[in-house]
Write an enzyme that holds these catalytic residues in place. Structure first.
Site, PDB file in Angstrom:
ATOM      1  N   MET A   1       0.844  -1.173   0.000  1.00  0.00           N
ATOM      2  CA  MET A   1       0.000   0.000   0.000  1.00  0.00           C
ATOM      3  C   MET A   1       0.884   1.230   0.000  1.00  0.00           C
ATOM      4  SD  MET A   1      -3.211  -0.965   2.458  1.00  0.00           S
ATOM      5  CE  MET A   1      -2.799   0.325   3.521  1.00  0.00           C
ATOM      6  N   SER A   2       0.401   2.272  -0.621  1.00  0.00           N
ATOM      7  CA  SER A   2       1.214   3.469  -0.665  1.00  0.00           C
ATOM      8  C   SER A   2       0.580   4.655   0.052  1.00  0.00           C
ATOM      9  CB  SER A   2       1.512   3.853  -2.110  1.00  0.00           C
ATOM     10  OG  SER A   2       0.327   4.101  -2.813  1.00  0.00           O
ATOM     11  N   THR A   3      -0.708   4.628   0.313  1.00  0.00           N
ATOM     12  CA  THR A   3      -1.349   5.729   1.039  1.00  0.00           C
ATOM     13  C   THR A   3      -2.306   5.168   2.078  1.00  0.00           C
ATOM     14  OG1 THR A   3      -3.231   5.919  -0.452  1.00  0.00           O
ATOM     15  CG2 THR A   3      -1.280   7.201  -1.016  1.00  0.00           C
TER      16      THR A   3
END
Length: 90
Positions: A1-3
């Site tokens: 996941m990035s955010t």
């Protein structure tokens, strides 16, 4: 996941559909060096086993967000200049 706003559901579904038998997940920021799931994952690996990081999906989603933001900024700038947008009006 990035955010923070991203959910693992789609990524887990894609990995499951690809035949992954065991999926490890972490929901921590990049500044946090302590990754329990990564440790569990590394402990799980056997000689000859494969570990697939699902980074490309997060990268693709990030790039998509950049494109959408850029497009929206361009459209707003065109509207501010008074340009008509869209197809021919009848």
């Amino acid at each position: 996941m990035s955010t923070k706003g991203q959910l693992l559901d789609r990524q887990i579904a894609a990995l499951t559909a690809a035949g992954c038998q065991r999926i490890f997940t972490d929901k921590k920021s990049g500044k946090n060096a302590e990754r329990e799931e990564l440790g569990a994952c590394l402990d799980y690996l056997r000689p000859g086993g494969r570990l697939v990081f699902h980074v490309f999906a997060a990268l693709a989603e990030f790039i998509r967000e950049l494109i959408v933001d850029g497009t929206n900024e361009g459209l707003a700038a065109a509207r501010a200049r008074g340009q008509r947008l869209g197809g021919h009006r009848r």
